[in-house]
Design an enzyme around this catalytic site. Structure first.
Site, PDB file in Angstrom:
ATOM      1  N   LYS A 162      -7.842   1.716  -3.201  1.00  0.00           N
ATOM      2  CA  LYS A 162      -7.543   1.276  -1.832  1.00  0.00           C
ATOM      3  C   LYS A 162      -7.671   2.443  -0.839  1.00  0.00           C
ATOM      4  O   LYS A 162      -8.312   2.313   0.202  1.00  0.00           O
ATOM      5  CB  LYS A 162      -6.124   0.689  -1.816  1.00  0.00           C
ATOM      6  CG  LYS A 162      -5.490   0.556  -0.460  1.00  0.00           C
ATOM      7  CD  LYS A 162      -5.609  -0.818   0.108  1.00  0.00           C
ATOM      8  CE  LYS A 162      -5.122  -0.841   1.546  1.00  0.00           C
ATOM      9  NZ  LYS A 162      -5.383  -2.071   2.221  1.00  0.00           N
ATOM     10  N   THR A 219       0.871  -1.181   0.000  1.00  0.00           N
ATOM     11  CA  THR A 219       0.000   0.000   0.000  1.00  0.00           C
ATOM     12  C   THR A 219       0.902   1.223   0.000  1.00  0.00           C
ATOM     13  O   THR A 219       1.632   1.448   0.970  1.00  0.00           O
ATOM     14  CB  THR A 219      -0.888   0.029   1.264  1.00  0.00           C
ATOM     15  OG1 THR A 219      -1.639  -1.181   1.320  1.00  0.00           O
ATOM     16  CG2 THR A 219      -1.843   1.208   1.216  1.00  0.00           C
ATOM     17  N   LYS A 267      -1.670   4.868   8.614  1.00  0.00           N
ATOM     18  CA  LYS A 267      -0.840   4.923   7.405  1.00  0.00           C
ATOM     19  C   LYS A 267      -1.716   5.208   6.179  1.00  0.00           C
ATOM     20  O   LYS A 267      -1.409   6.081   5.369  1.00  0.00           O
ATOM     21  CB  LYS A 267      -0.110   3.590   7.218  1.00  0.00           C
ATOM     22  CG  LYS A 267       0.631   3.508   5.897  1.00  0.00           C
ATOM     23  CD  LYS A 267       1.144   2.124   5.557  1.00  0.00           C
ATOM     24  CE  LYS A 267       1.687   2.125   4.127  1.00  0.00           C
ATOM     25  NZ  LYS A 267       2.200   0.843   3.699  1.00  0.00           N
TER      26      LYS A 267
END
Ligand code: NAD
Length: 284
Positions: free
Chosen positions: A158, A83, A233
């Site tokens: 995402k 990611t 994050k």
């Protein structure tokens, strides 16, 4: 296929194992000694048809690409499952293409449980022909592989999804604490909201209070699940994307601050639904 796998941590380790179990010839490498079969990254990519990376951040991916791209066979497909920032994903894609390779970004949802059980969802940004090559490989590690669009689109999907999730978990948690203060039982709020317009995943699958959804982390001392540190994050990546795209994502950036404060107070390793405990404390 011959697959080089770089980054054999909590996610990459079981993902690489599932590829091997599906009959692929996997050469794995991690900077931590003892995790892979290769002793350096070049050994893992040299003969590979597909190279998969599962690394902590965009910086790791870009540095890693820089050190291995020149050593892979021309036309190798590089699939990054980490990611990372959309900008970094596009830069990684460009670097791979400039070096004569093909590339895709394919971040995942489903966590370590999904990585182990091969039930991950992959969100893929790639050109059509690169997606066609990546899809059967990714299918060996997951249940669903979605082609979201051109390079970078997988990372975009995402972080947009996780921004919704981060914000909605705070909204659900605030509602539960308010309900408690108003003398409304958690079960009653759940029964109404789960079938009314407040319905969402944060409520009906990952319910932040113990009781209504017996499988949610709240019933297990908020053991993750999806750790606050990882949510933080992803919200940081969403905030950075919003800034560079000029989007005023007010609640997204507020949610980042709320989880940051919780992480600083020691909640980073707990499931992100434990945010309800911080809201309850501040409301005492
Ligand atoms: P991790 O820290 O457990 O694993 C990362 C691994 O990469 C480590 O073993 C590290 O030694 C290795 N590494 C670092 N630089 C390297 C290099 N140059 N070459 C080879 N190996 C290198 O992290 P993780 O939990 O496996 O997460 C990996 C990625 O997946 C992250 O981007 C994370 O955001 C994402 N992700 C994690 C989860 C989760 O639940 N853990 C869920 C979805 C997405």
């Amino acid at each position: 296929m011959r697959i080089g796998f770089l980054g054999l941590g909590n996610m990459g380790g079981p993902m690489a194992a599932n590829l091997a179990a599906a009959g692929h010839e996997v050469t794995g490498y991690d900077v931590l000694p003892g995790l892979g079969t290769a002793t350096d990254p070049v050994q893992a990519v040299r003969d590979a048809e597909v190279v998969i990376t599962m690394l902590p951040s965009g910086r790791h991916v870009l540095d890693c690409y820089e050190s291995v791209l020149a050593h892979a066979k021309p036309g190798t497909l590089f699939v990054d499952c980490s990611t990372i920032d959309v900008t970094d994903a596009r830069a990684a894609h460009q670097a791979a293409v400039r070096a004569g390779h093909r590339a895709a970004d394919a971040p995942v949802s489903g966590g370590v449980v999904g990585a182990t059980a091969a039930t991950l969802t992959f969100m893929v940004g790639a050109r059509e022909e690169d997606f066609a090559l990546a899809e059967p490989v990714l299918s060996a590690m997951g249940r669903k592989v979605v082609h979201c669009g051109q390079p970078g689109a997988g990372q975009a999907a995402k972080i947009c999804n996780n921004m919704i999730l981060g914000v909605s978990m705070i909204a659900v948690s605030e509602a539960f604490v308010l309900a408690e203060k108003l003398g409304l039982s958690e079960q009653a709020l759940y029964e109404v909201a789960s079938t009314a317009s407040g319905q969402c995943w944060a409520l009906t699958t990952n319910c932040p209070v113990p009781g209504p959804v017996p499988t949610s982390p709240a019933n297990n001392e908020y053991r993750p699940g999806f750790a606050t540190a990882l949510m933080l994050k992803d919200l940081g990546l969403a905030a950075s994307a919003a800034r560079s795209a000029g989007v005023d994502a007010e609640l997204g950036s507020l949610a980042e601050q709320v989880y940051r404060r919780f992480a600083e107070q020691g909640g980073g390793g707990q499931d992100f639904s434990a945010i309800v405990t911080a809201i309850r404390e501040r409301s005492a």
